[in-house]
Design a protein around this motif. Structure first.
Motif, short mmCIF file in Angstrom:
data_model
loop_
_atom_site.label_atom_id
_atom_site.label_comp_id
_atom_site.label_asym_id
_atom_site.label_seq_id
_atom_site.Cartn_x
_atom_site.Cartn_y
_atom_site.Cartn_z
N SER A 46 0.83 -1.20 0.00
CA SER A 46 0.00 0.00 0.00
C SER A 46 0.87 1.26 0.00
O SER A 46 0.60 2.20 -0.75
N MET A 47 1.91 1.26 0.82
CA MET A 47 2.82 2.40 0.87
C MET A 47 3.52 2.59 -0.47
O MET A 47 3.71 3.72 -0.92
N GLN A 48 3.88 1.49 -1.12
CA GLN A 48 4.54 1.58 -2.43
C GLN A 48 3.59 2.19 -3.45
O GLN A 48 4.00 3.02 -4.27
N GLU A 49 2.32 1.80 -3.41
CA GLU A 49 1.33 2.36 -4.33
C GLU A 49 1.16 3.85 -4.10
O GLU A 49 1.12 4.63 -5.06
N VAL A 50 1.09 4.27 -2.83
CA VAL A 50 0.97 5.69 -2.51
C VAL A 50 2.21 6.43 -3.00
O VAL A 50 2.12 7.52 -3.58
N TYR A 51 3.38 5.85 -2.78
CA TYR A 51 4.64 6.45 -3.23
C TYR A 51 4.64 6.61 -4.75
O TYR A 51 5.02 7.67 -5.26
N ASP A 52 4.21 5.56 -5.46
CA ASP A 52 4.16 5.64 -6.93
C ASP A 52 3.20 6.73 -7.39
O ASP A 52 3.51 7.49 -8.31
N ASP A 53 2.03 6.83 -6.74
CA ASP A 53 1.07 7.88 -7.08
C ASP A 53 1.67 9.26 -6.82
O ASP A 53 1.52 10.18 -7.64
N ASP A 54 2.32 9.40 -5.67
CA ASP A 54 2.95 10.69 -5.33
C ASP A 54 4.04 11.03 -6.34
O ASP A 54 4.20 12.20 -6.73
N LYS A 55 4.78 10.04 -6.77
CA LYS A 55 5.85 10.25 -7.75
C LYS A 55 5.26 10.77 -9.07
O LYS A 55 5.79 11.70 -9.67
N LYS A 56 4.14 10.17 -9.50
CA LYS A 56 3.47 10.62 -10.73
C LYS A 56 2.96 12.05 -10.57
O LYS A 56 3.10 12.87 -11.47
N THR A 57 2.38 12.34 -9.41
CA THR A 57 1.86 13.68 -9.14
C THR A 57 3.00 14.70 -9.18
O THR A 57 2.86 15.78 -9.77
N ILE A 58 4.11 14.37 -8.56
CA ILE A 58 5.27 15.27 -8.54
C ILE A 58 5.77 15.50 -9.96
O ILE A 58 6.09 16.64 -10.34
N GLU A 59 5.85 14.47 -10.76
CA GLU A 59 6.31 14.61 -12.15
C GLU A 59 5.36 15.50 -12.94
O GLU A 59 5.80 16.38 -13.69
N THR A 60 4.05 15.31 -12.76
CA THR A 60 3.06 16.16 -13.43
C THR A 60 3.24 17.62 -13.00
O THR A 60 3.23 18.53 -13.84
N MET A 61 3.42 17.83 -11.69
CA MET A 61 3.59 19.20 -11.19
C MET A 61 4.88 19.82 -11.71
O MET A 61 4.92 21.01 -12.03
N ARG A 62 5.95 19.05 -11.84
CA ARG A 62 7.21 19.55 -12.40
C ARG A 62 7.00 19.99 -13.84
O ARG A 62 7.49 21.05 -14.25
N ASN A 63 6.28 19.16 -14.61
CA ASN A 63 6.02 19.52 -16.01
C ASN A 63 5.20 20.80 -16.10
O ASN A 63 5.48 21.67 -16.93
N GLU A 64 4.15 20.91 -15.26
CA GLU A 64 3.34 22.12 -15.26
C GLU A 64 4.15 23.33 -14.84
O GLU A 64 4.01 24.42 -15.41
N LEU A 65 5.02 23.16 -13.85
CA LEU A 65 5.89 24.26 -13.39
C LEU A 65 6.83 24.68 -14.51
O LEU A 65 7.03 25.88 -14.73
N GLN A 66 7.39 23.70 -15.21
CA GLN A 66 8.30 24.02 -16.31
C GLN A 66 7.55 24.78 -17.41
O GLN A 66 8.06 25.77 -17.94
N SER A 67 6.34 24.34 -17.71
CA SER A 67 5.52 25.05 -18.70
C SER A 67 5.23 26.47 -18.25
O SER A 67 5.30 27.41 -19.05
N ALA A 68 4.90 26.64 -16.98
CA ALA A 68 4.62 27.98 -16.45
C ALA A 68 5.86 28.86 -16.53
O ALA A 68 5.77 30.04 -16.89
N ARG A 69 7.02 28.31 -16.22
CA ARG A 69 8.28 29.07 -16.32
C ARG A 69 8.53 29.51 -17.76
O ARG A 69 8.93 30.66 -18.01
N GLU A 70 8.34 28.56 -18.68
CA GLU A 70 8.55 28.89 -20.09
C GLU A 70 7.59 29.99 -20.54
O GLU A 70 7.97 30.92 -21.26
N GLU A 71 6.33 29.89 -20.10
CA GLU A 71 5.34 30.90 -20.46
C GLU A 71 5.72 32.26 -19.86
O GLU A 71 5.60 33.30 -20.52
N ILE A 72 6.20 32.27 -18.62
CA ILE A 72 6.62 33.52 -17.97
C ILE A 72 7.79 34.13 -18.72
O ILE A 72 7.82 35.36 -18.97
N GLU A 73 8.76 33.31 -19.09
CA GLU A 73 9.92 33.80 -19.85
C GLU A 73 9.47 34.40 -21.19
O GLU A 73 9.95 35.45 -21.61
#
Length: 169
Positions: A118-145
């Motif tokens: 169960s902890m591994q599944e939560v960790y995997d979900d969190d990892k996916k969420t973090i990756e999605t947020m990184r991509n969105e942050l990168q897109s936002a940075r590019e848009e700001i630039e």
């Protein structure tokens, strides 16, 4: 007397031990006092280590056999049968307690395994969420630039227009 007692020790109440062994309570308490039978007190009750109790019974039988043999007496078959059944009864108690302990460990291991999965599944979900947020942050940075460059160009043109218009006047 808690000398070198294993954590997997099978404990019997004094009453249960007396019932199984057929030894008088005075004698059992004396064996405990002498340290021949290991015991502990829990919730005001004296508990006896089944293994040390069995060993005490076996020693008692050995002593009776030796003294009977030395005196030339014939052993009472009922005594031998009772002693053997007592030892077998205590042995069954120890085996049942050990089986119960093993079962408890197995259940605990299954629980821990499920928790880890169960902890591994939560960790995997969190990892996916973090990756999605990184991509969105990168897109936002590019848009700001992009917006910064666009406004710099716009302000550059405005300032050159207003600066050029003042010189022409």
């Amino acid at each position: 007397m808690d000398n070198k007692i294993s954590p997997n020790t099978t404990w019997l109440s004094v009453e249960e031990f007396i019932k199984l062994s057929g030894i008088e309570e005075k004698r059992v308490l004396k064996l405990i006092e002498e340290g021949i039978i290991q015991s502990k007190t829990q919730n005001g009750k004296i508990l006896i280590d089944a293994t040390s109790g069995t060993n005490a019974i076996i020693k008692r039988v050995e002593n009776n056999l030796v003294s009977a043999d030395m005196n030339g007496n014939v052993l009472d078959p009922i005594f031998v049968e009772k002693t053997i059944s007592t030892i077998l009864g205590l042995h069954d108690k120890v085996v049942a307690a050990k089986d119960e302990t093993i079962s408890a460990f197995k259940n605990e291991n299954v629980f821990l395994k499920d928790a880890l999965i169960s902890m591994q599944e939560v960790y995997d979900d969190d990892k996916k969420t973090i990756e999605t947020m990184r991509n969105e942050l990168q897109s936002a940075r590019e848009e700001i630039e992009f917006m910064k460059r666009k406004y710099r160009l716009m302000w550059g043109k405005v300032s050159s227009l207003s600066g050029g218009g003042q010189n022409e006047d």
